[in-house]
Design an enzyme around this catalytic site. Structure first.
Site, PDB file in Angstrom:
ATOM      1  N   SER A 148      34.217  62.514  48.644  1.00  0.00           N
ATOM      2  CA  SER A 148      34.675  61.323  49.476  1.00  0.00           C
ATOM      3  C   SER A 148      36.020  62.096  49.876  1.00  0.00           C
ATOM      4  CB  SER A 148      34.863  60.179  48.525  1.00  0.00           C
ATOM      5  OG  SER A 148      35.954  59.183  49.383  1.00  0.00           O
ATOM      6  N   TYR A 161      38.249  55.185  41.385  1.00  0.00           N
ATOM      7  CA  TYR A 161      37.332  55.962  42.381  1.00  0.00           C
ATOM      8  C   TYR A 161      37.573  57.308  42.562  1.00  0.00           C
ATOM      9  CZ  TYR A 161      34.258  56.306  46.618  1.00  0.00           C
ATOM     10  OH  TYR A 161      33.432  56.992  47.461  1.00  0.00           O
TER      11      TYR A 161
END
Length: 257
Positions: A148, A161
């Site tokens: 990501s 995350y």
């Protein structure tokens, strides 16, 4: 090798984790359209069967479904054994399974922090090394981990995350360091902000939508289809000398301040 052949996945067999919907389903479809035989994965067997039927109808590819929990080491070993014994050896693995948890660090519980790390990072380790064992023995294989832009960038409320995706980038490099000499390539795809079912509330938030469009040089959110070309390249012969890299597909977001 002629250029079209560099991106041809005919005869290759791919496992994509977390592929019953969203980004995973789109990535699986891209591999199928390039000629690969697909094994879809998720925990919901019913949703997985629907995804298998849909992908088969749309692409005409051979598509299988294997429901198992990628965070359960015993289940992973059993599933990979069943896939390779019953369907055939895996040539491509896409570690896509992931979960988000939005909570400030002073408030998030240790259990939720660990859940995000286990789902996003440990699962890639468990599935990756189990599949890689066969790839190393056969002398070839392609592993693509889905990172990501939070691999490099942090925002309040998603530290767990970001930590998991930063760890996944280094796991990718560790896999490369250990397995490249055995004929494997291990890289990562790092999407920017993508329109999916999970991000729909953010897309529909005028303030957040405006911020994303202003922050991204391309001036828009990514679609799941924007990720497919890079994945096919990383899974295909065209990228045979690309190893240990994290490729951002983010409309330029990580290139600017």
């Amino acid at each position: 090798m002629k250029t079209p052949a560099l991106f041809d996945l005919t005869g290759r067999r791919a496992l994509v984790t977390g592929s019953s919907k969203g980004i995973g389903a789109a990535l699986a479809a891209g591999l199928a359209e390039a000629g690969a035989e697909l094994v879809l994965n998720g925990r919901d067997a019913t949703a997985l069967d629907r995804a298998r039927e849909d992908l088969t109808e749309r692409t005409g590819a051979k598509v299988h479904a294997m429901a198992f929990d990628v965070t359960d080491e015993t289940a992973v070993r059993r599933a990979v054994r069943d896939i390779e014994d019953g369907i055939g050896p895996l040539d491509i693995l896409v570690n896509n399974t992931g979960v988000q948890h939005r909570e400030l660090l002073l408030e998030v519980s240790a259990a939720n922090f660990e859940r995000v790390l286990h789902t996003n990072l440990t699962s890639a380790f468990l599935v990756g090394r189990t599949v890689a064992a066969g790839m190393v023995e056969r002398g070839h294989g392609k592993i693509v981990n889905v990172c990501s832009v939070q691999t490099w960038l942090a925002r309040p409320g998603i530290a767990a995350y970001a930590a998991s995706k930063g760890g996944l980038a280094m796991l990718t490099r560790g896999m490369c360091a250990e397995w490249a000499g055995s004929g494997l390539t291990v890289n990562a795809l790092a999407p920017g902000y993508v329109v999916t079912e999970l991000t729909r509330p953010l897309v529909q938030d005028p303030a957040f939508d405006s911020w994303i469009r202003g922050r991204t040089p391309a001036g828009r959110w990514a679609s799941v289809e924007d990720l497919v070309g890079t994945l096919v390249w990383l899974a295909a012969p065209a990228s045979d000398f690309v190893n240990g890299q994290v490729i951002a597909v983010d409309g330029g977001l990580t290139a600017v301040v």
